[in-house]
Design an enzyme around this catalytic site. Structure first.
Site, mmCIF file in Angstrom:
data_model
loop_
_atom_site.group_PDB
_atom_site.id
_atom_site.type_symbol
_atom_site.label_atom_id
_atom_site.label_comp_id
_atom_site.label_asym_id
_atom_site.label_seq_id
_atom_site.Cartn_x
_atom_site.Cartn_y
_atom_site.Cartn_z
ATOM 1 N N ASP A 506 49.062 15.542 76.436
ATOM 2 C CA ASP A 506 49.703 14.561 75.579
ATOM 3 C C ASP A 506 48.977 13.230 75.830
ATOM 4 O O ASP A 506 48.257 13.098 76.830
ATOM 5 C CB ASP A 506 51.189 14.459 75.935
ATOM 6 C CG ASP A 506 51.908 13.438 75.080
ATOM 7 O OD1 ASP A 506 51.633 13.362 73.875
ATOM 8 O OD2 ASP A 506 52.748 12.700 75.631
ATOM 9 N N ASP A 710 54.947 14.467 79.113
ATOM 10 C CA ASP A 710 55.990 13.720 79.824
ATOM 11 C C ASP A 710 57.240 13.459 79.005
ATOM 12 O O ASP A 710 58.222 12.972 79.531
ATOM 13 C CB ASP A 710 55.435 12.374 80.290
ATOM 14 C CG ASP A 710 55.263 11.390 79.141
ATOM 15 O OD1 ASP A 710 54.844 11.833 78.049
ATOM 16 O OD2 ASP A 710 55.568 10.202 79.332
ATOM 17 N N ASP A 714 57.691 17.024 74.269
ATOM 18 C CA ASP A 714 56.752 17.959 74.882
ATOM 19 C C ASP A 714 57.436 19.219 75.403
ATOM 20 O O ASP A 714 56.756 20.173 75.777
ATOM 21 C CB ASP A 714 56.010 17.287 76.044
ATOM 22 C CG ASP A 714 55.169 16.107 75.593
ATOM 23 O OD1 ASP A 714 54.505 16.240 74.547
ATOM 24 O OD2 ASP A 714 55.193 15.063 76.261
#
Length: 834
Positions: A506, A710, A714
């Site tokens: 990410d 995080d 996600d």
């Protein structure tokens, strides 16, 4: 003598019976009767067929409701971890002796509709339970377990320390008895062997004396030091299974029985008291080494749990007062002096601080924290005195969350270890068959050699080394990762991490710091900038995304109705009767059915690097605010790259792990980060569903994929990955979906973790190879009579010790001493060649 069907104790004249599977079974007391009928009445009667031994007899105190104190939410909060409506606890179960006990507790708890998940590990004596806190409380959980005849204890520093201390003391006593007994018996055996080697005939009375004394010394070694081995074998046979101690116990009993017979018969014949005592000593020594390594690997969790101080310095209207940490409340202001451990999570108020986070993250150097930044419990203030506003206490702190995740991991057994156990169990059946064939062959060839050869086969073939090969390596690696700031919450994740060839990042909060700031606010509908920031802050308060934290300084008290977070897209809510959205431009535009036209305009503007004539910084992300009628404002949020991001990506690529970026942010921001990190595969404006599809596509193509993120958005893709990694300061839902938590938020630890995972599998394979070579190579030699029983005992024990010592190469080494326990720097992962 008649014994109780449930607990195995004498009936002592009791005429009570319990109805079990259409049969009346005798029980010794009303407590056993109640427990047995409860088990049978709930359809769990199979427990009595598969248990390894007698169950625990309910104590008298169990007849009284001593568990009601745990119904108090404040009291239970000391031991539980609550997230939304789910509550979890780790319990130490007294009397948990075998897998059948685990099965019984598991199935009994799962019958309660409000229990969401149960995991019981007989090896560690722990049970992890997750339940709906709106329908059930801790008292009912513990009462259910107690009704089965077990005694549950919340896992606290005191209970764990006491259990480990008692286990170590008991093992040391048995080891001492076995060691001294072996030395005494060997003195007499050496004298007899010396006479035989010199072709001399020892006087019969002296020989009888030596044998009688050896019998007296070997007996306590056999039945005290060897009691755990014999009891384990008996429990295995009662459950109609073959455990590792079955062939060992058969060999011990045969050797001891034949030696006693030949001693009292007084007409010659071999005695094996030296082999018996030596075997028990080395087997006990090997298990003591195993226990020490296991306790050492648990030291990370225990050290974390003990890290909080008992006293805090609270700043009040009357000055500073020392108070127990348990009396602190949210928003209290405390002072932490130089060298002291922070007692709670909080926010720095008056000065910057230098914090030693080594215990949590493995970072060897103090970290600089600025005023307003978050600091966490368990870390050490190495600078001057600072004032902190308390934001989290007890089980809500980051430290407690980490400890809870580690306890959760300890209740699960990795698939590698389960497979090794299964292989060892199958091997044992062949060992017994081999011993029988060896005995039959020697009886036909030379009956005088049959007993010794059969004995040697039973001893030398014990697959202890094979069974501990994988668990020993995995336990050592887990301890080293923990000291390095990498928390393994799923034991299977280590094997998956060693095999990954793709890693998906990410962007915000992962490759970048996640400390977003509002660079610009541009009003599009005549609203003031303050009004736009006010609305945005109210909406973002429900989100755990790093972007939301940028609006926190503008938050004021107000009511937001119908709040809803859409993962990967944004947040919507109703303020003063009007529905607002903040998030990606297309998400906001959908509220007023202008998605296509708005996206075309946005794409045109951002392609020129500007929106409404204002240049957009390449590292920034743009989010929109709008209502049901119009777009109200856009915000540019800036972030900075993590210092170790580029080097971590480079090292991963050198390990043949290909990096990619999947982000919901704009193309410009994602492209800028990818360029700085040297990542060629990057994808922007991806929703949570698109991220999931991308990862599933890689897996379908045969790739082994790790995902690191995080945020809440996600969680789905983390759950689908071969191995999932969450940042330590990320959302709690991301932690729950991840198999590994990067507590330090230091990406430099990532390639080191891959290296350690690969090295762990390599050492585990070395252990398995050694165990296989030893077992398969020594059995034919023992069957042919080349290995005497005493040498078989020595070889089997030393093979187990060798496996444990090989695995300890993965354990962390102390590199420095501070107020916190020693940690390992990233370079230490490569210090010992495999």
């Amino acid at each position: 003598m008649s014994v109780c069907f449930h607990c195995g104790e004498p009936l002592r004249g009791s005429t009570l019976t319990a109805r079990i599977e259409q049969r009346d079974q005798p029980v010794c007391c009303s407590g056993c009767q109640a427990v047995a009928e409860l088990i049978a009445g709930t359809g769990l009667g199979d427990f009595y067929r598969y248990r390894d031994g007698s169950s625990v007899r309910p104590s008298e105190s169990s007849q009284h409701d001593k568990w009601r104190v745990y119904a108090d939410p404040q009291f239970a909060a000391q031991f539980t971890l609550t997230s939304e409506r789910q509550t979890s606890v780790t319990l130490l179960i007294e009397g948990l002796r075998c897998s059948a006990c685990s099965w019984l507790i598991d199935h009994s708890l799962r019958r309660r509709a409000s229990v969401l998940d149960v995991s019981v590990n007989a090896a560690t004596g722990r049970a992890s339970v997750i339940w709906d806190s709106t329908q059930l409380n801790l008292a009912e959980i513990m009462r259910t377990i107690a009704q089965l005849g077990y005694v549950p204890h919340p896992v606290t520093d005191e209970t764990v320390t006491r259990a480990l201390r008692e286990e170590r003391r008991d093992s040391l006593k048995r080891l001492a008895v076995a060691g001294f007994g072996m030395m005494q018996v060997m003195m007499f055996a050496v004298a007899v062997y010396s006479a035989e080697l010199a072709h001399e005939i020892m006087e019969p009375r002296l020989l009888s004396y030596f044998r009688t004394v050896s019998l007296l010394v070997a007996t306590p070694v056999m039945f005290y030091a060897g009691a755990p081995i014999l009891l384990s074998a008996w429990n295995s046979l009662r459950s109609r299974s073959i455990g590792m101690d079955v062939p060992v116990s058969i060999a011990l009993l045969l050797a001891y029985g034949a030696s006693v017979w030949n001693t009292f018969r007084g007409a010659g014949g071999e005695v094996y008291f030296d082999s018996v005592t030596m075997f028990i000593f080395f087997l006990t020594l090997g298990r003591f080494v195993q226990m020490s390594v296991r306790q050492h690997t648990a030291g990370v969790t225990d050290a974390l749990a003990r890290q909080l101080p008992a006293i805090a310095h609270r700043i009040g209207s009357d000055g500073i007062e020392d108070v127990p940490v348990t009396s602190l409340a949210l928003d209290d202001v405390i002072q932490v002096r130089r060298g002291e451990v922070l007692p709670a999570d909080g926010q720095l108020l008056d000065a910057d601080a230098h914090i030693d986070e080594a215990m949590l993250t493995g970072e060897s150097l103090p970290v600089h924290r600025k005023v307003g930044q978050r600091v966490v419990a368990g870390t050490i203030n190495v600078g001057g005195p600072v004032s902190i506003a308390v934001t989290a206490l007890g089980t809500d702190t980051a430290l407690s969350h980490i400890v809870a995740l580690m306890h959760r991991a300890q209740t699960y057994k990795p698939a590698l270890a389960r497979n090794a156990d299964s292989a060892a169990a199958r091997f044992l059946g062949y060992v017994l068959m081999g011993a029988g064939l060896t005995c039959a062959a020697w009886l036909a060839i030379d009956p005088s050699q049959a007993f010794a050869a059969t004995l040697a086969v039973l001893v030398v073939a014990c697959p202890c080394a094979f069974a501990i090969a994988m668990p020993a390596a995995l336990a050592s690696a887990t301890a080293r990762l923990g000291r390095h700031g990498i928390l393994l919450t799923d034991p299977d994740a280590l094997e998956s991490l060693a095999k990954v060839d793709h890693i998906v990042f990410d962007k915000t909060g992962t490759l970048t710091r996640g400390e977003l700031q509002i660079a610009r606010c541009v009003s599009l509908a005549g609203l003031t900038e303050q009004r736009c920031l006010y609305i945005a802050a109210l909406l973002e308060q429900a989100s755990e995304h790093p972007m939301a934290r940028a609006f926190a300084p503008h938050l004021e008290q107000a009511t937001v109705e119908d709040m809803q977070t859409i993962a990967g897209r944004g947040v919507q809510g109703r303020i003063d009767g009007r529905l607002y959205r903040i998030g990606t431009p297309d998400f906001v535009a959908e509220l007023r059915s202008e998605q296509q036209a708005f996206q075309q305009r946005l794409g045109h503007d951002t392609s020129r690097g500007a929106i409404d004539g204002s240049p957009v910084e390449s590292m920034g992300s743009v989010i929109m605010l709008g209502d049901e009628h119009r777009a109200l404002a856009w915000f540019e949020l800036t972030d900075s790259l993590r210092p170790a991001a580029a080097s971590a990506v480079s090292q991963l690529r050198s390990l043949n792990v290909e990096p990619q970026i999947l982000s919901g942010d704009g193309h410009e921001a994602v492209q800028a980060v990818a360029r700085q990190c040297g990542i060629t595969g990057h994808f922007a404006r991806y929703s949570a569903k698109q991220k999931l599809s991308h990862v599933l596509g890689l897996q379908k193509a045969g790739k082994r994929v790790a995902v690191i993120g995080d945020g809440v958005n996600d969680a789905p893709v983390l759950g689908a990955a071969d191995v999932s990694i969450a940042m330590g300061r990320g959302a709690a839902l991301a932690h729950a979906s991840a198999g590994i938590v990067l507590v330090s938020d230091n990406l430099a630890a990532l390639p080191d973790a891959v290296l350690l995972a690969r090295r762990t599998l390599r050492i585990a394979k070395q252990n398995l190879l050694w165990a296989a070579i030893y077992n398969l190579g020594s059995i034919p030699l023992a069957a042919l009579g080349f290995i005497p029983p005493w040498l078989a005992a020595l070889g089997m024990s030393l093979s187990s010790v060798a496996v444990m010592l090989n695995s300890t190469r993965l354990l962390p080494r102390a590199t420095r001493r501070t107020a916190a326990p020693s940690v390992v720097t990233s370079a230490n992962l490569r210090e010992t060649p495999a």
